[in-house]
Write a protein that holds these residues in place. Structure first.
Motif, PDB file in Angstrom:
ATOM      1  N   ASP A 174      -3.848 -43.806 -11.796  1.00  0.00           N
ATOM      2  CA  ASP A 174      -2.874 -43.199 -12.318  1.00  0.00           C
ATOM      3  C   ASP A 174      -4.509 -41.718 -12.037  1.00  0.00           C
ATOM      4  O   ASP A 174      -4.241 -40.432 -10.918  1.00  0.00           O
ATOM      5  N   ARG A 175      -5.426 -41.497 -13.201  1.00  0.00           N
ATOM      6  CA  ARG A 175      -5.901 -40.088 -13.157  1.00  0.00           C
ATOM      7  C   ARG A 175      -6.701 -40.093 -11.950  1.00  0.00           C
ATOM      8  O   ARG A 175      -7.056 -39.082 -11.351  1.00  0.00           O
ATOM      9  N   ALA A 176      -7.216 -41.565 -10.678  1.00  0.00           N
ATOM     10  CA  ALA A 176      -8.050 -40.876  -9.658  1.00  0.00           C
ATOM     11  C   ALA A 176      -7.097 -40.681  -8.525  1.00  0.00           C
ATOM     12  O   ALA A 176      -7.648 -39.656  -8.046  1.00  0.00           O
ATOM     13  N   VAL A 177      -6.142 -40.732  -8.830  1.00  0.00           N
ATOM     14  CA  VAL A 177      -5.351 -40.151  -7.721  1.00  0.00           C
ATOM     15  C   VAL A 177      -4.857 -38.919  -7.526  1.00  0.00           C
ATOM     16  O   VAL A 177      -4.694 -38.423  -7.562  1.00  0.00           O
ATOM     17  N   LYS A 178      -4.756 -38.498  -8.952  1.00  0.00           N
ATOM     18  CA  LYS A 178      -4.359 -37.085  -9.189  1.00  0.00           C
ATOM     19  C   LYS A 178      -6.129 -36.360  -8.941  1.00  0.00           C
ATOM     20  O   LYS A 178      -5.563 -35.212  -8.377  1.00  0.00           O
ATOM     21  N   ARG A 179      -6.754 -36.545  -9.380  1.00  0.00           N
ATOM     22  CA  ARG A 179      -8.313 -35.669  -8.733  1.00  0.00           C
ATOM     23  C   ARG A 179      -8.601 -36.120  -7.428  1.00  0.00           C
ATOM     24  O   ARG A 179      -8.771 -34.539  -7.192  1.00  0.00           O
ATOM     25  N   GLY A 180      -7.717 -36.916  -7.006  1.00  0.00           N
ATOM     26  CA  GLY A 180      -8.177 -36.793  -4.876  1.00  0.00           C
ATOM     27  C   GLY A 180      -7.302 -36.051  -4.401  1.00  0.00           C
ATOM     28  O   GLY A 180      -7.811 -35.122  -3.650  1.00  0.00           O
ATOM     29  N   ALA A 181      -6.468 -35.843  -5.099  1.00  0.00           N
ATOM     30  CA  ALA A 181      -5.234 -35.240  -4.776  1.00  0.00           C
ATOM     31  C   ALA A 181      -5.221 -33.649  -5.566  1.00  0.00           C
ATOM     32  O   ALA A 181      -4.518 -33.074  -4.544  1.00  0.00           O
ATOM     33  N   GLY A 182      -5.924 -33.082  -6.096  1.00  0.00           N
ATOM     34  CA  GLY A 182      -6.775 -32.598  -6.482  1.00  0.00           C
ATOM     35  C   GLY A 182      -4.780 -31.846  -7.551  1.00  0.00           C
ATOM     36  O   GLY A 182      -5.786 -30.157  -8.259  1.00  0.00           O
ATOM     37  N   LEU A 183      -4.822 -32.814  -8.598  1.00  0.00           N
ATOM     38  CA  LEU A 183      -3.839 -32.515  -9.387  1.00  0.00           C
ATOM     39  C   LEU A 183      -4.489 -32.481 -10.643  1.00  0.00           C
ATOM     40  O   LEU A 183      -4.187 -32.031 -11.386  1.00  0.00           O
ATOM     41  N   GLU A 184      -6.021 -32.474 -10.393  1.00  0.00           N
ATOM     42  CA  GLU A 184      -7.017 -32.984 -12.009  1.00  0.00           C
ATOM     43  C   GLU A 184      -7.999 -31.967 -11.370  1.00  0.00           C
ATOM     44  O   GLU A 184      -7.884 -32.526 -10.493  1.00  0.00           O
ATOM     45  N   ALA A 185      -8.826 -31.782 -12.229  1.00  0.00           N
ATOM     46  CA  ALA A 185     -10.159 -31.329 -11.973  1.00  0.00           C
ATOM     47  C   ALA A 185     -11.096 -32.512 -11.865  1.00  0.00           C
ATOM     48  O   ALA A 185     -10.971 -33.533 -12.674  1.00  0.00           O
ATOM     49  N   GLY A 186     -11.988 -32.591 -11.693  1.00  0.00           N
ATOM     50  CA  GLY A 186     -13.486 -33.561 -11.194  1.00  0.00           C
ATOM     51  C   GLY A 186     -13.170 -34.620 -10.282  1.00  0.00           C
ATOM     52  O   GLY A 186     -14.638 -35.285 -10.035  1.00  0.00           O
ATOM     53  N   GLY A 187     -12.272 -33.762  -9.287  1.00  0.00           N
ATOM     54  CA  GLY A 187     -12.621 -34.680  -7.848  1.00  0.00           C
ATOM     55  C   GLY A 187     -14.014 -34.134  -7.109  1.00  0.00           C
ATOM     56  O   GLY A 187     -14.002 -33.424  -7.021  1.00  0.00           O
ATOM     57  N   ALA A 188     -14.501 -34.989  -6.713  1.00  0.00           N
ATOM     58  CA  ALA A 188     -16.191 -35.318  -5.757  1.00  0.00           C
ATOM     59  C   ALA A 188     -15.210 -34.908  -4.428  1.00  0.00           C
ATOM     60  O   ALA A 188     -14.663 -35.598  -4.180  1.00  0.00           O
ATOM     61  N   ASP A 189     -15.955 -34.658  -3.534  1.00  0.00           N
ATOM     62  CA  ASP A 189     -16.322 -33.721  -2.264  1.00  0.00           C
ATOM     63  C   ASP A 189     -17.082 -35.039  -1.587  1.00  0.00           C
ATOM     64  O   ASP A 189     -18.286 -35.276  -0.902  1.00  0.00           O
ATOM     65  N   TYR A 190     -16.692 -36.301  -1.476  1.00  0.00           N
ATOM     66  CA  TYR A 190     -17.399 -37.438  -1.384  1.00  0.00           C
ATOM     67  C   TYR A 190     -17.519 -37.850   0.021  1.00  0.00           C
ATOM     68  O   TYR A 190     -16.052 -37.481   1.083  1.00  0.00           O
ATOM     69  N   GLN A 191     -18.065 -38.327   1.346  1.00  0.00           N
ATOM     70  CA  GLN A 191     -18.467 -37.845   2.405  1.00  0.00           C
ATOM     71  C   GLN A 191     -18.487 -39.774   2.559  1.00  0.00           C
ATOM     72  O   GLN A 191     -19.922 -40.415   2.124  1.00  0.00           O
ATOM     73  N   THR A 192     -18.332 -39.723   3.999  1.00  0.00           N
ATOM     74  CA  THR A 192     -18.965 -41.614   4.354  1.00  0.00           C
ATOM     75  C   THR A 192     -19.308 -41.517   5.375  1.00  0.00           C
ATOM     76  O   THR A 192     -19.520 -40.378   6.681  1.00  0.00           O
ATOM     77  N   ILE A 193     -20.578 -42.420   5.219  1.00  0.00           N
ATOM     78  CA  ILE A 193     -22.368 -42.352   6.231  1.00  0.00           C
ATOM     79  C   ILE A 193     -21.948 -43.490   6.398  1.00  0.00           C
ATOM     80  O   ILE A 193     -22.024 -44.859   5.424  1.00  0.00           O
ATOM     81  N   MET A 194     -22.765 -43.991   7.348  1.00  0.00           N
ATOM     82  CA  MET A 194     -22.749 -45.271   8.203  1.00  0.00           C
ATOM     83  C   MET A 194     -24.837 -45.130   8.049  1.00  0.00           C
ATOM     84  O   MET A 194     -24.800 -45.257   8.555  1.00  0.00           O
ATOM     85  N   TYR A 195     -25.134 -47.082   7.421  1.00  0.00           N
ATOM     86  CA  TYR A 195     -26.357 -46.710   8.304  1.00  0.00           C
ATOM     87  C   TYR A 195     -26.611 -48.225   8.361  1.00  0.00           C
ATOM     88  O   TYR A 195     -25.694 -49.184   8.237  1.00  0.00           O
ATOM     89  N   GLU A 196     -27.195 -47.988   9.527  1.00  0.00           N
ATOM     90  CA  GLU A 196     -27.301 -50.123   9.550  1.00  0.00           C
ATOM     91  C   GLU A 196     -29.352 -49.655   9.775  1.00  0.00           C
ATOM     92  O   GLU A 196     -29.952 -49.056   9.955  1.00  0.00           O
ATOM     93  N   GLY A 197     -28.642 -51.802   9.995  1.00  0.00           N
ATOM     94  CA  GLY A 197     -30.474 -51.802   9.868  1.00  0.00           C
ATOM     95  C   GLY A 197     -30.412 -53.549  10.234  1.00  0.00           C
ATOM     96  O   GLY A 197     -30.169 -53.990  10.444  1.00  0.00           O
ATOM     97  N   TYR A 198     -31.534 -53.937  10.002  1.00  0.00           N
ATOM     98  CA  TYR A 198     -31.716 -55.047  10.183  1.00  0.00           C
ATOM     99  C   TYR A 198     -32.495 -55.747   8.921  1.00  0.00           C
ATOM    100  O   TYR A 198     -33.140 -55.156   8.361  1.00  0.00           O
ATOM    101  N   GLY A 199     -32.213 -56.878   8.524  1.00  0.00           N
ATOM    102  CA  GLY A 199     -32.047 -57.750   7.170  1.00  0.00           C
ATOM    103  C   GLY A 199     -33.348 -58.922   7.389  1.00  0.00           C
ATOM    104  O   GLY A 199     -33.293 -58.936   9.187  1.00  0.00           O
ATOM    105  N   PRO A 200     -34.009 -59.768   6.510  1.00  0.00           N
ATOM    106  CA  PRO A 200     -34.633 -61.009   7.339  1.00  0.00           C
ATOM    107  C   PRO A 200     -33.659 -61.940   8.351  1.00  0.00           C
ATOM    108  O   PRO A 200     -32.605 -61.600   8.658  1.00  0.00           O
ATOM    109  N   ASN A 201     -34.501 -62.308   9.693  1.00  0.00           N
ATOM    110  CA  ASN A 201     -34.024 -63.286  10.305  1.00  0.00           C
ATOM    111  C   ASN A 201     -33.266 -62.749  11.378  1.00  0.00           C
ATOM    112  O   ASN A 201     -32.437 -62.894  12.354  1.00  0.00           O
ATOM    113  N   GLY A 202     -33.418 -61.198  10.942  1.00  0.00           N
ATOM    114  CA  GLY A 202     -32.642 -60.605  12.016  1.00  0.00           C
ATOM    115  C   GLY A 202     -31.350 -60.341  11.983  1.00  0.00           C
ATOM    116  O   GLY A 202     -30.783 -60.065  13.121  1.00  0.00           O
TER     117      GLY A 202
END
Length: 235
Positions: free
Chosen positions: A52-80
């Protein structure tokens, strides 16, 4: 160890809820992404007060929400093995550093944007616990709604659709009275690298290191491990 992992999972599920509420508002009925994020958190035993608190923070109904950004990184692991790393962060530099360190310390390497992502398709993925369900029940419920395939994962069924059909397919399951564990937009590989026991251990070690970062939300990779090899790794 289990508690630490559980804490990290809770934090990631809460972050999903905040971001969904910020993007589409606090109304579950009018915000299917938030609905799915809340359902997944509940299935993983995140306390209702935290949700409930996360919903309120996200919607700006309660203080403390962070401005999260989605970032995609790409790479190769072992064995390609191709690796897509989805981050949700309020600090791009920290996220980039975490990902780079985890990759280089575990036999991986970073790749340029676009050089790996073309090996994946954006899909809707719903996990349905088998319980007492036959595959035909699930198929009957979802085919009209736009599901492309239903895969048997052993303990559960995986229902795959276009990402844009995810809500319609999830709703069709609910209308049929079929319970589900999670409904997510995911990245599924178009081709897979078969791994032996050594290769499997290496890629799991890399994924663990990546998921250890608080900024890393999801890791997608195009490897396949046969059941008998998986049993050895688990043992």
């Amino acid at each position: 160890m289990i508690d630490a992992k559980r804490g990290k999972l809770f934090a990631k599920l809460i972050k999903n809820i905040e971001v969904a509420a910020r993007t589409g508002g606090a109304d579950l009925d009018g915000n299917p992404t938030l609905y799915d994020a809340v359902q997944k958190a509940k299935k993983n035993s995140v306390p209702n007060t935290n949700i409930d608190r996360a919903v309120k923070r996200g919607a700006g109904l309660e203080a403390g929400g962070a401005d999260y950004q989605t970032i995609m990184y790409e790479g190769y692991g072992p064995n390609g093995v191709a690796v897509l790393i989805e981050c949700l962060t309020d600090n791009r530099n920290r996220a980039a550093s975490d990902v780079r360190v985890a990759m280089t310390r575990n036999g991986g390497s970073m790749a340029d944007p676009g050089s790996v992502s073309y090996l994946f398709n954006r899909k809707g993925v719903i996990i349905v616990p088998k319980a007492d369900r036959a595959e035909d029940d699930v198929l009957d419920a979802v085919l009209e709604a736009g599901a492309e395939e239903v895969n048997d994962l052993g303990e559960s069924f995986e229902v795959v659709s276009e990402a844009t059909d995810l809500v319609a397919v999830r709703t069709a399951l609910q209308d049929a009275g079929i319970d589900y564990d999670s409904a997510d937009a995911s990245f599924l590989p178009t081709m897979q690298v078969e791994l032996d026991e050594d290769g499997a251990r290496k890629i799991f070690k890399l994924i663990d290191a990546l998921e250890d970062s608080d900024d890393v939300q999801n890791v997608f990779a195009n490897f396949d491990v046969a059941d008998d090899i998986m049993a050895k790794v688990d043992a």
